[in-house]
Design an enzyme around this catalytic site. Sequence first.
Site, PDB file in Angstrom:
ATOM      1  N   LEU A   1       5.039   4.212   0.218  1.00  0.00           N
ATOM      2  CA  LEU A   1       5.691   3.421   1.348  1.00  0.00           C
ATOM      3  C   LEU A   1       4.452   2.006   1.198  1.00  0.00           C
ATOM      4  CD1 LEU A   1       7.192   3.195   4.686  1.00  0.00           C
ATOM      5  CD2 LEU A   1       4.727   4.263   4.949  1.00  0.00           C
ATOM      6  N   ASP A   2       5.470   0.704   1.342  1.00  0.00           N
ATOM      7  CA  ASP A   2       4.814   0.006   1.074  1.00  0.00           C
ATOM      8  C   ASP A   2       3.789  -0.824   0.609  1.00  0.00           C
ATOM      9  OD1 ASP A   2       6.008  -0.715   4.319  1.00  0.00           O
ATOM     10  OD2 ASP A   2       3.918  -0.076   4.925  1.00  0.00           O
ATOM     11  N   GLN A   3       3.640   0.552  -0.761  1.00  0.00           N
ATOM     12  CA  GLN A   3       3.601  -0.089  -1.914  1.00  0.00           C
ATOM     13  C   GLN A   3       4.595  -0.521  -3.749  1.00  0.00           C
ATOM     14  OE1 GLN A   3      -0.483   0.111  -2.866  1.00  0.00           O
ATOM     15  NE2 GLN A   3       0.015   0.142  -0.499  1.00  0.00           N
TER      16      GLN A   3
END
Lengths: 294, 294, 294, 294
Positions: free
Chosen positions: D237-239
Amino acid sequence: MPRVSLAFRAVSAAVASPSFILLIRCPDEPGLVFKITGVLFAHGLNIVRNGEFVERADNTFFMRTEFAGSFEAAALLARLREALPAAAHIRLADNQPKDVVLMATKEHHCLSELLVRHAFGELNARVVAVISNYPKLGDLTRRFDLPFHYITHEGKTRETHEAEVLAVLAHYQPEFVVLAKYMRILSSDFVAHYANRLINIHHSFLPAFVGASPYAQAYARGVKIIGATAHFVNEQLDQGPIIAQSVIPIDHTQSASEMAQAGRDVEKIVLARSLQLVFAEQVFVHHNKTIIFD
Amino acid sequence: MPRVSLAFRAVSAAVASPSFILLIRCPDEPGLVFKITGVLFAHGLNIVRNGEFVERADNTFFMRTEFAGSFEAAALLARLREALPAAAHIRLADNQPKDVVLMATKEHHCLSELLVRHAFGELNARVVAVISNYPKLGDLTRRFDLPFHYITHEGKTRETHEAEVLAVLAHYQPEFVVLAKYMRILSSDFVAHYANRLINIHHSFLPAFVGASPYAQAYARGVKIIGATAHFVNEQLDQGPIIAQSVIPIDHTQSASEMAQAGRDVEKIVLARSLQLVFAEQVFVHHNKTIIFD
Amino acid sequence: MPRVSLAFRAVSAAVASPSFILLIRCPDEPGLVFKITGVLFAHGLNIVRNGEFVERADNTFFMRTEFAGSFEAAALLARLREALPAAAHIRLADNQPKDVVLMATKEHHCLSELLVRHAFGELNARVVAVISNYPKLGDLTRRFDLPFHYITHEGKTRETHEAEVLAVLAHYQPEFVVLAKYMRILSSDFVAHYANRLINIHHSFLPAFVGASPYAQAYARGVKIIGATAHFVNEQLDQGPIIAQSVIPIDHTQSASEMAQAGRDVEKIVLARSLQLVFAEQVFVHHNKTIIFD
Amino acid sequence: MPRVSLAFRAVSAAVASPSFILLIRCPDEPGLVFKITGVLFAHGLNIVRNGEFVERADNTFFMRTEFAGSFEAAALLARLREALPAAAHIRLADNQPKDVVLMATKEHHCLSELLVRHAFGELNARVVAVISNYPKLGDLTRRFDLPFHYITHEGKTRETHEAEVLAVLAHYQPEFVVLAKYMRILSSDFVAHYANRLINIHHSFLPAFVGASPYAQAYARGVKIIGATAHFVNEQLDQGPIIAQSVIPIDHTQSASEMAQAGRDVEKIVLARSLQLVFAEQVFVHHNKTIIFD
């Protein structure tokens, strides 16, 4: 007597990597990249970094190529000249630090910034002297073990004063002259001696204010942003090709003098950034604009 | 027929908090804050947010006070007038959304931005109509259920055209008129009708470019930053008090049209931000500058 | 022997204006501004600049008042204590430059920036000494005529090393300690000695990178922005109240070392800006945040 | 009755210039630019814009070439494959608008931005549908004459809900899926369907805040800058690889909700900018970063 102490290295070892830079400008035509890289490939040279740009307004092709390897310069240039149109400008630069002279008046912030960077080997240039029309910044300059030439303009015509400055410059033969808040307007004659080699920093605003006391005018107008522009100097004051710009936000609570302080912070970083680009041969001047490969 | 569907609320409930705003401007003298807050305290009113500023250039005091509580307006104002110098300007505003008319020409970006924010109750104002000198943006406006007045300027004198626009404005009686890329120069007479109530957005550059095709000029000069300025309109074109400014970096690889796109992104955000400040009564106009309490 | 040459003034005359600063924090209640300004008015003092803020999260009132005039401090404070709730914190500060100690490790950029500003009277503080755990920056410090204390940490426990640093600090009794790229983690005990008086600068990124070599991590992730955060140090590393932040854009063409250079430019300006705010008594620390009146 | 008026063109004519884009990634070796441009030259094709980059961390060469002319695609690709190392990835793209599906939850700002740009032909893509797990944005979507698929997640397992979304996506077969504030975490399985074709926008801060209510956390910490990051979605997530980032300054006077409004302004511009880059084939994904030719 050595000018530089052990703690200060004028030029960083990191900069002295054994690479070369090829700078080409010519009328655009098909196959230019192919032909240029073909010459490099034939010489067994390895491209480290490459950039091209075509200015559509006049169909001019620009290419900047960093490469590594060993070669015979005259032969390489000869082959490039054969491969390219007759109108091509071809320049081969190495990565060695250039000699520069800094000029200033009374404000220290840009000069300090450049002297500190130079002292720690971060300028990618060799500052050989500082020239000023006031004595104020002499103490600072000498603390960094550099020669300071105080050449007052008082009681002299512009021609006489500029002739004295040009004489000092002639002694040092710098590749670039940096106006680090030098607050005298230079004549076209002076500028012509250093075409595309004379760099200036000046404050700038949205909108622009003409005339004296720009910060007082900016305060009266209540501008919300102030900025700085680094540019090559040409015959029209402050109208030369722009190298770098930046801004910072301000508001009505800041006095004209606080705005000036904020402006100084921007000016010195923008000037340093522009020199970094110019000294690394990343900047072409084309008509009144710059083409920058960063 | 209701103009606004269920999914779209013209004004957010969050905005309608029961607070009031007191705006005072007067020659500076000792004790002003003490006297003003004393009147509020005596009425049992609670200060929510307070800001003062003294313009030293002409010793003018500005104060903006948000407060809550119940009170009788005429009595409060009478007490303030007694407490303050005769030259004081005192204004009491509520937090209700103001009526505004938007004016545009052919470019949609500012109008779209404001219509979308309005539709979702984020504008802190009630858009009552859109006026344009071209028909192009009518479809967009009607999609947001708002009246669109197409008033061509073709074949008309400036006086005639402006009279027609003023007639439509007179019908709506807006508190503010927003020039959301309205590309016609307005006469002093027109501007005088909406002194300090007429807001404009325009592109701006370091340095400034005068005349037509500013993006083409900016491209030719190779500027590295483009920006936008929102300002009140006064009699001199683009010379009124600045409300908000912002910029974005660009480089030589962006064509004049790509620069214009980047400029549009800045313009719409700066205009929206300036309206947020004005509609929340955070902006004083003083001579040719703004004092902003944010 | 004087430490400062004639060309360098440690403190600008402009700073020494005869104004005072009143800093008040207390639980919010109606009438606070009225009561405070009433005391000042009764003493015949003139408010130059005033700011208030109420933190709604815990209903705490903050007020910063710059005023001019002559007065007896004990009497003024006594009257304020009578007028305000018992829980009020009241502080009266003058505008005199504060003594500060700078601490650094090997990187020069923040130390250079502060030493240059100090030398030209722009820091609004008196730098009394520099402490470092490496000898590298001694030459630079001495060029600015300031004492340099080299206190190596090698072969010592943290307790021993910090005790030696604290001993030197105790000698100078500075009002603030500035970590100008001091790269050792300080113990809670050390930090407790300088609660809200210890200021640090560190790089910061979107997103944040934990652990060693943040620029290498930022390069691997391809971040487009790098920044710097100046903050008070508390017991959790890099988690104290933020004073100032700024960023600059970067792209994939910049190597980790070029990103670090850009980061240094931001760090030094952000640190200098944060010190300007703190030294002018514009910053309240409240829980883990700052309330800044600028 | 056609739902789209003449004033709205889904795709700008300006975009449909007859140029092509060659995207090559391969292990670096000498002569690559020479070989590639040689093939183009031999086909009589004219390079309009060219960029190369070598990622030194793993010696990977990237090249993006815009060219014009007429050619037979299979023959061109065959010649390139002969000229380049076997490990080379070669992609030939045209400049036609791509089909995209937008996904959102309740916040309108990113969806509005993209729908408005699409309506005026500025998105360089064809939005074929909007999917949401709430009905709220249906009215907005329909005003722009696009299909709106409301697929609630309530009372369903993640698998079931994602299967329903995937079924709708399968119907439209979009080249890209844009998460325009879609506030559900997607499973690795879902993400795997759209590897390097799924773009997300999220708020970001210095420092980063983990968990719920980031703006409340940012307010409590008193951050001075908030930002937004557009990135490709990968399994963490969000990486995923960052495409674009931007920030705006804030201060302690802004409430958490005002900070959120400022954050939304940044988010929508950053998302639009990132799509502009991706849709123009200017973005390579390499490991966890992007190489962008702009």
